[in-house]
Write an enzyme that holds these catalytic residues in place. Structure first.
Site, short mmCIF file in Angstrom:
data_model
loop_
_atom_site.label_atom_id
_atom_site.label_comp_id
_atom_site.label_asym_id
_atom_site.label_seq_id
_atom_site.Cartn_x
_atom_site.Cartn_y
_atom_site.Cartn_z
N GLY A 240 -6.75 9.44 8.02
CA GLY A 240 -6.77 9.65 9.47
C GLY A 240 -8.07 10.29 9.91
O GLY A 240 -9.06 10.36 9.18
N ASP B 190 0.82 -1.21 0.00
CA ASP B 190 0.00 0.00 0.00
C ASP B 190 0.85 1.26 0.00
O ASP B 190 1.93 1.31 0.59
CB ASP B 190 -0.89 -0.02 1.25
CG ASP B 190 -1.87 1.13 1.30
OD1 ASP B 190 -2.36 1.54 0.22
OD2 ASP B 190 -2.16 1.62 2.42
N HIS B 191 0.37 2.29 -0.65
CA HIS B 191 0.88 3.66 -0.56
C HIS B 191 2.39 3.79 -0.58
O HIS B 191 3.01 4.14 0.42
CB HIS B 191 0.35 4.36 0.68
CG HIS B 191 -0.89 5.17 0.41
ND1 HIS B 191 -0.85 6.36 -0.28
CD2 HIS B 191 -2.16 4.94 0.70
CE1 HIS B 191 -2.08 6.83 -0.39
NE2 HIS B 191 -2.90 5.99 0.19
N GLU C 65 -2.30 6.65 -8.47
CA GLU C 65 -3.11 7.81 -8.15
C GLU C 65 -2.98 8.84 -9.27
O GLU C 65 -1.88 9.07 -9.78
CB GLU C 65 -2.67 8.43 -6.82
CG GLU C 65 -2.91 7.50 -5.65
CD GLU C 65 -2.94 8.21 -4.31
OE1 GLU C 65 -2.99 9.45 -4.29
OE2 GLU C 65 -2.91 7.52 -3.28
N THR D 43 -7.23 3.33 9.63
CA THR D 43 -7.46 4.01 10.91
C THR D 43 -8.58 3.36 11.71
O THR D 43 -8.43 3.12 12.92
CB THR D 43 -7.79 5.49 10.66
OG1 THR D 43 -6.71 6.11 9.96
CG2 THR D 43 -8.01 6.23 11.97
N GLY E 230 -8.56 7.00 2.17
CA GLY E 230 -8.95 8.00 3.16
C GLY E 230 -10.43 7.97 3.47
O GLY E 230 -11.10 9.00 3.45
N GLY E 231 -10.96 6.78 3.79
CA GLY E 231 -12.40 6.68 4.05
C GLY E 231 -12.80 6.99 5.49
O GLY E 231 -13.99 7.13 5.78
N SER E 232 -11.82 7.12 6.38
CA SER E 232 -12.14 7.37 7.80
C SER E 232 -12.92 8.67 7.95
O SER E 232 -12.58 9.68 7.35
CB SER E 232 -10.86 7.46 8.62
OG SER E 232 -10.14 6.25 8.57
N ASP F 78 1.95 5.87 -5.24
CA ASP F 78 1.25 7.13 -4.99
C ASP F 78 2.10 8.28 -5.52
O ASP F 78 3.00 8.75 -4.85
CB ASP F 78 1.00 7.28 -3.48
CG ASP F 78 0.37 8.62 -3.12
OD1 ASP F 78 0.11 9.42 -4.04
OD2 ASP F 78 0.13 8.85 -1.93
#
Length: 349
Positions: free
Chosen positions: A217, A99-100, A165, A270, A246-248, A135
């Site tokens: 986050g 990831d990332h 991305e 997160t 970034g779904g948090s 990314d």
């Protein structure tokens, strides 16, 4: 899908088929970040309980922690082998992912990792990772595209799928990189699209993360515009194979809207980190509400006890995410086998 008894190897073709299933079925797969054995078990058990395929993934931070020397390449292989072997105890399709990888880490993590994985493949070792994420959102879009052009042949060489991305920026903090959210544009996506076209690859050969107000986050409140996903698809002709980073902090309504507009993979880190630690916190609270101390005795200071509590809580959260994304109940039952093992028909057949 409900086929049973299938022997299953996670080839690039299998990954593409799973992504196709999500796209055509109108659901998305959970992509759960892990950092050790207990979080890996929780991620896979959650997917199994939900009868959902999904991704289990490791970031550079998790990879460094898995290495005695802090080397992310070594750590990726150590934790990747663990995930690969653990996956065989489950009966839903589980994709293993790095990831990332920010642009700053390409030369120290992703490229050398791909080189090592190619060596292992050539030496006959069973495949470890199924997909990889670069990314380039902090780079100028043409620099981003140039790096993708370099990475694609290396990913192809290990039978992997590349996630990229396309412009824009995510709010919040990811692996020590902080930024304010900037929305991706159709023009950004068109530049990335062209790289794959130039190399003779089609849109099923990659996953595309676009910034539509996402935030990493919990320090930043996301301002999601899921409709941007459909707009980009309409203007560029790109198939909606989107990744939701970034779904948090996002509402269930926004998450469902993003899936409807083409998201097939949603990263979750997160929220599952929180649930794991929350489970441990709850373990140390007595029935009267008072805080227990590990000094009470071995039944509290034994790491197996409190790790099990964290694992149970995280497992439940992963299953809950699969329900939200609509992937629950859609996994075909599979039996994993090594790519090195021949498929032998039972006697008499």
């Amino acid at each position: 899908m409900t086929d049973t008894g299938n022997t299953f190897t996670m080839t690039k073709a299998e990954v593409r088929q799973l992504l196709d299933d999500a796209h055509n079925g109108g659901f998305a797969y959970p992509a759960i970040n892990i950092s050790n054995l207990d979080t890996a078990i929780a991620a896979m058990e959650g997917l199994e309980q939900a009868n959902s395929a999904g991704f289990v993934q490791v970031s550079i931070g998790g990879a460094k922690q898995a290495s005695p020397t802090g080397d992310p390449v070594e750590g990726s292989i150590i934790i990747g082998r663990m995930m690969r072997d653990l996956r065989k105890s489950h009966h839903v399709p589980i994709m293993l992912h790095t990831d990332h990888c920010h642009a700053d880490y390409v030369d120290t993590w992703l490229k050398p990792l791909l080189v090592e994985l190619k060596k292992l493949k050539d030496a006959g070792e069973e495949k470890i990772f199924d997909s990889f994420m670069f990314d380039g959102s902090h780079d100028e879009i043409h620099d981003n595209a140039a790096t993708i052009r370099e990475l694609l042949p290396m990913v192809e060489a290990v039978d992997g799928v590349l996630e990229v991305e396309a412009g824009g920026k995510w709010g919040g903090m990811e692996d020590g990189v902080a930024d304010k959210a900037v929305y991706s544009t159709p023009e950004d996506v068109a530049v990335i699209q062209q790289v794959f076209k130039d190399l003779g690859l089609d849109e099923d050969d990659y996953l595309l993360a676009v910034a539509f107000g996402n935030a990493h986050g919990t320090a930043v409140i996301p301002d999601l515009k899921p409709e941007l996903l459909s707009e980009i698809a309409e203007k560029t002709g790109v198939r909606n194979m989107y990744v939701f980073h970034g779904g948090s902090g996002s509402s269930d309504e926004d998450v469902r809207a993003a899936v409807k507009d083409g998201v097939v993979k949603m990263n979750v880190d997160t929220d599952t980190q929180y649930e794991f630690t929350n489970g441990i916190d709850a373990f140390f609270v007595a029935a009267d509400g008072k805080q227990r101390s590990h000094r009470v005795g071995k039944k509290y200071f034994d790491p197996r006890k409190w790790n099990a509590a964290g694992r149970k809580a995280m497992t439940a959260k992963v299953a809950q995410v699969a329900e939200l994304l609509g992937s629950a109940g859609h996994a075909r039952k599979v039996t994993y086998r090594s790519v090195l093992e021949p498929v032998v028909a039972p006697a008499g057949e």
